[in-house]
Design an enzyme around this catalytic site. Structure first.
Site, PDB file in Angstrom:
ATOM      1  N   GLY A 126      21.608  31.798   2.070  1.00 52.58           N
ATOM      2  CA  GLY A 126      21.581  30.344   2.183  1.00 52.58           C
ATOM      3  C   GLY A 126      20.992  29.667   0.969  1.00 52.58           C
ATOM      4  O   GLY A 126      21.372  28.544   0.638  1.00 52.58           O
ATOM      5  N   SER A 255      25.940  31.701  12.555  1.00 53.67           N
ATOM      6  CA  SER A 255      25.725  30.329  12.100  1.00 53.67           C
ATOM      7  C   SER A 255      26.144  29.379  13.215  1.00 53.67           C
ATOM      8  O   SER A 255      27.221  29.527  13.790  1.00 53.67           O
ATOM      9  CB  SER A 255      26.544  30.043  10.841  1.00 53.67           C
ATOM     10  OG  SER A 255      26.541  28.649  10.569  1.00 53.67           O
ATOM     11  N   THR A 333      19.279  30.565  12.216  1.00 51.48           N
ATOM     12  CA  THR A 333      18.604  29.333  12.637  1.00 51.48           C
ATOM     13  C   THR A 333      18.782  29.097  14.137  1.00 51.48           C
ATOM     14  O   THR A 333      19.658  29.676  14.774  1.00 51.48           O
ATOM     15  CB  THR A 333      19.160  28.126  11.873  1.00 51.48           C
ATOM     16  OG1 THR A 333      20.579  28.040  12.113  1.00 51.48           O
ATOM     17  CG2 THR A 333      18.922  28.262  10.385  1.00 51.48           C
TER      18      THR A 333
END
Length: 446
Positions: A126, A255, A333
């Site tokens: 990222g 993701s 995340t």
């Protein structure tokens, strides 16, 4: 009030000093035979001062990066994505500080994938999506570097704005959506770097056999799929394209910003996908790598989300074992917004996207402990990722089952000096306990 005139003797003394051909240090006078001598001293002082300032500025251990330069960069770039690009620009062109005299203590060495990695602190995917700044990042002291995610075809990702800072929480929210320059552009960047290395003096060092181009440090390539791409073929294309350039291949199925991607974490789908990827990897072993190795078999890791139930995490562990991948990265995340967030701006913290940084830690750590519960009887390597910003955080993840850890958001907030500080903290704690990093892996479950 009128200023008092100098006494006659004082005025003469003052003129004498100002016109003196001497250089004074304290009360001692050193004769300057000419103005050339004076200039030489001034120039020398200037050079030494500049050298000291340069050393301080470009030394990653300097506190100036965390407390001055990083805050200035954030103020200068209200749009967080512009700040990200500015950071990559500095790292790419050698304008970022480096960890000088980077010799990791032996207690930090970790055995992973047949390599004694110099330290267990890795850079998560990222930060450098397109392999533009690998050296600038690695020279900050990481033992492992992961680029990407990389998609087969170039794609712009989601509309802007799509990257938001939550500074009160040392966190960010992103919904980039796999913005990528595509396989060909990233392959070109990697190839240019290898070509330059092979022409250099360092290529004569036979001990450098890793595709990171650093002794006992690893380079991973994180593979993604295009928004409208085939959920299997896109990953297979990535393996075929990058196997010869990667020490490790990472399959990103977690993701939250690509529609339907997290559905691939379903046990049957994941088993099928990972099995095909492992088969593709194995079929390319005899092709070797770009450093001239005759055979090359990079480990395959799968990166998962923290927002999964225990049964779902158990099924991922089963899929990983069945498909014979080499490890699992826990985690990506989170789409959750915990009550612990200090940020009170509802519009900001409710932005769609994945939350990373300090608030992610409890979710990632909980998921890691669960996955370790179902994999500790296997050879699967677990990688801890999510909310790590200190040596104590890194140790917690290791004791929960992580062979090594990764970070990104805390690096963006605190600057390059963070890596040295984390390694120093881990080293100090390990020596206090009389243990090595290898010895504490999974300690909480023993």
């Amino acid at each position: 009030m009128h200023s008092r005139p100098l006494p006659t003797l004082g005025r003469h003394a003052a003129r004498s000093v100002l016109n003196s051909p001497n250089f004074f240090i304290g009360n001692r006078a050193y004769p300057l035979k000419s103005s050339v001598g004076a200039k030489a001293i001034l120039y020398t002082a200037g050079i030494l001062g500049g050298a000291f300032a340069g050393y301080y500025l470009f030394n990653a251990r300097s506190a100036i990066h965390e407390y001055l330069l990083c805050p200035i960069l954030r103020l200068a770039t209200p749009d967080a994505e512009n700040g990200h690009r500015a950071g990559i620009f500095c790292l790419k062109w050698g304008l970022a500080p480096k960890l000088l005299f980077d010799e990791d203590d032996e207690v930090l060495h970790v055995n992973v994938f047949g390599t004694k990695m110099t330290n267990p602190i890795g850079c998560a995917a990222g930060l450098d999506k397109d392999a533009e700044a690998i050296d600038g990042i690695m020279q900050g002291g990481f033992g492992y570097m992961e680029i990407g995610s990389v998609t087969p075809l170039p794609q712009p990702g989601n509309p802007k704005p799509r990257f938001f800072r939550l500074p009160q929480d040392d966190a960010v929210i992103n919904r980039y959506g796999f913005n990528s320059s595509g396989h060909d552009a990233v392959y070109s960047n990697l190839s240019k770097r290898v070509t330059s290395f092979l022409k250099s003096y360092f290529a004569k060092d036979n001990e450098i056999d890793k595709l990171s181009l650093y002794k006992n440090k690893l380079l991973a390539i994180n593979l993604g799929k295009n928004k409208t791409g085939d959920e299997v073929k896109d990953y297979l294309k990535g393996v075929e394209k990058f196997q010869s350039h990667a020490d490790v291949l990472v399959i990103n199925v977690s993701s939250p910003n690509t529609p339907g991607l997290r559905d691939l974490q379903n046990e049957s789908k994941l088993t099928d996908l990972l099995s095909q990827i492992v088969q593709k990897r194995n079929s390319l072993i005899q092709n070797g790598n770009v450093l001239g190795a005759k055979t090359h078999k990079p480990p395959v890791l799968v990166k998962i989300a923290p927002d999964l139930t225990e049964p779902e995490l158990e099924s991922i562990a089963v899929a990983a074992k069945k498909s014979k991948v080499d490890g699992i990265i826990v985690s990506n995340t989170t789409i959750q917004r915990p009550d612990s967030l200090v940020t009170r701006d509802e519009a900001l913290k409710s932005q769609t996207g994945g939350l990373s940084g300090k608030p992610l830690k409890p979710f990632a750590l909980k998921a890691l402990k669960t996955v370790y519960k179902y994999t500790k009887d296997s050879e699967l390597v677990l990688v801890g990722c999510g909310g790590i910003s200190s040596g104590q955080d890194a140790i917690e993840f290791a004791k929960a089952g992580a062979t090594f850890v990764q970070l990104y958001t805390s690096y963006a907030y605190k600057g390059p000096g963070l890596i040295a500080h984390i390694k120093d903290e881990v080293t100090e704690e390990l020596k206090k306990e009389g243990k090595t990093w290898n010895q504490i892996i999974g300690e909480d479950s023993k």
